[in-house]
Design a protein around this motif. Structure first.
Motif, PDB file in Angstrom:
ATOM      1  N   GLU A   1       0.850  -1.183   0.000  1.00 21.54           N
ATOM      2  CA  GLU A   1       0.000   0.000   0.000  1.00 21.54           C
ATOM      3  C   GLU A   1       0.889   1.238   0.000  1.00 21.54           C
ATOM      4  OE1 GLU A   1      -2.651   0.015   3.294  1.00 21.54           O
ATOM      5  OE2 GLU A   1      -3.206  -2.078   3.008  1.00 21.54           O
ATOM      6  N   ARG A   2       0.432   2.269  -0.683  1.00 19.47           N
ATOM      7  CA  ARG A   2       1.180   3.529  -0.720  1.00 19.47           C
ATOM      8  C   ARG A   2       1.411   4.062   0.697  1.00 19.47           C
ATOM      9  NH1 ARG A   2       1.977   5.918  -5.518  1.00 19.47           N
ATOM     10  NH2 ARG A   2       0.805   5.166  -7.304  1.00 19.47           N
ATOM     11  N   ARG A   3       0.468   3.831   1.573  1.00 18.29           N
ATOM     12  CA  ARG A   3       0.600   4.296   2.946  1.00 18.29           C
ATOM     13  C   ARG A   3       1.798   3.628   3.622  1.00 18.29           C
ATOM     14  NH1 ARG A   3      -0.792   2.157   7.524  1.00 18.29           N
ATOM     15  NH2 ARG A   3      -2.036   0.514   6.584  1.00 18.29           N
TER      16      ARG A   3
ATOM     17  N   THR B   1      11.074  -8.455  -0.152  1.00 21.39           N
ATOM     18  CA  THR B   1      12.187  -7.907  -0.924  1.00 21.39           C
ATOM     19  C   THR B   1      11.683  -6.917  -1.964  1.00 21.39           C
ATOM     20  OG1 THR B   1      13.484  -9.898  -0.531  1.00 21.39           O
ATOM     21  CG2 THR B   1      14.179  -8.502  -2.362  1.00 21.39           C
ATOM     22  N   VAL B   2      10.552  -7.224  -2.585  1.00 14.51           N
ATOM     23  CA  VAL B   2       9.950  -6.297  -3.547  1.00 14.51           C
ATOM     24  C   VAL B   2       9.584  -4.999  -2.832  1.00 14.51           C
ATOM     25  CG1 VAL B   2       7.952  -5.905  -5.053  1.00 14.51           C
ATOM     26  CG2 VAL B   2       9.120  -8.112  -5.079  1.00 14.51           C
ATOM     27  N   PHE B   3       8.984  -5.120  -1.650  1.00 17.57           N
ATOM     28  CA  PHE B   3       8.624  -3.932  -0.869  1.00 17.57           C
ATOM     29  C   PHE B   3       9.863  -3.101  -0.548  1.00 17.57           C
ATOM     30  CE2 PHE B   3       8.090  -1.828   3.248  1.00 17.57           C
ATOM     31  CZ  PHE B   3       7.011  -0.997   2.964  1.00 17.57           C
TER      32      PHE B   3
ATOM     33  N   GLN C   1      10.867  -1.192  -3.457  1.00 13.59           N
ATOM     34  CA  GLN C   1       9.992  -0.039  -3.666  1.00 13.59           C
ATOM     35  C   GLN C   1      10.334   1.081  -2.689  1.00 13.59           C
ATOM     36  OE1 GLN C   1       6.245  -2.093  -3.172  1.00 13.59           O
ATOM     37  NE2 GLN C   1       5.879  -2.147  -5.384  1.00 13.59           N
ATOM     38  N   VAL C   2      10.630   0.722  -1.454  1.00 15.89           N
ATOM     39  CA  VAL C   2      11.034   1.726  -0.465  1.00 15.89           C
ATOM     40  C   VAL C   2      12.301   2.432  -0.946  1.00 15.89           C
ATOM     41  CG1 VAL C   2      11.946   2.071   1.877  1.00 15.89           C
ATOM     42  CG2 VAL C   2       9.933   0.625   1.508  1.00 15.89           C
TER      43      VAL C   2
END
Length: 160
Positions: free
Chosen positions: A20-22, A48-50, A53-54
């Motif tokens: 989530e964008r949040r 790992t994908v998250f 993205q971070v």
């Protein structure tokens, strides 16, 4: 201080895990404030994908920050400091150097040639050995080093 992010099974139309964008915004805000981020979730959930993205979001918000990534492996838990080996340059870890020497060497390598903050992303931290934990604890106690820790579980392992 580390901000925990618990991922749930959110999936895009293509079948890829999405955050989530949040959650992304909270993780980036934590990094901007000099706090680490702890990403926890089951295998295959997209930790790992998250974290990737971070790093993309944070790189856009903080382009001067340096990013470095290490990954622990199944054998890492039995070999002291093996998670850190790719970052150690000329230091021979097989000679069992003192934790203080390893910390100083790694800090110098991560911060050499610039005054910018450094984010060290540690993937599969649940496989980390105790000596690596101690080095990371010492690193984050110093200025300029922040962690993004990616792990399956923190119930039976300490996370720096």
């Amino acid at each position: 201080m580390i901000n925990p992010v618990k991922l749930t099974n959110s999936v895009s139309r293509q079948g890829w895990p999405v955050a989530e964008r949040r959650q992304l915004a909270l993780a980036v805000k934590a990094l901007e404030q000099g706090r680490g981020v702890l990403v926890v979730g089951e295998a295959g959930i997209g930790k790992t994908v998250f974290a990737g993205q971070v790093s993309e979001w944070a790189a856009a918000a903080m382009p001067q920050w340096r990013w470095t990534r290490i990954r622990c492996s199944v054998g890492s838990h039995d070999i002291p400091l093996s998670c850190l080996d790719p970052l150690m340059g000329g230091m021979d870890l097989s000679t069992n150097p003192h934790i203080t020497q390893v910390t100083e060497h790694l800090y110098e390598r991560l911060t050499a040639g610039h005054d910018d903050p450094v984010v060290l992303s540690v993937d599969d931290a649940h496989l980390m050995d105790e000596a690596t934990e101690h080095v990371l604890e010492r690193l984050v106690s110093r200025d300029r080093i922040t962690l993004v820790v990616i792990t399956r579980s923190v119930s039976d392992r300490r996370v720096p």
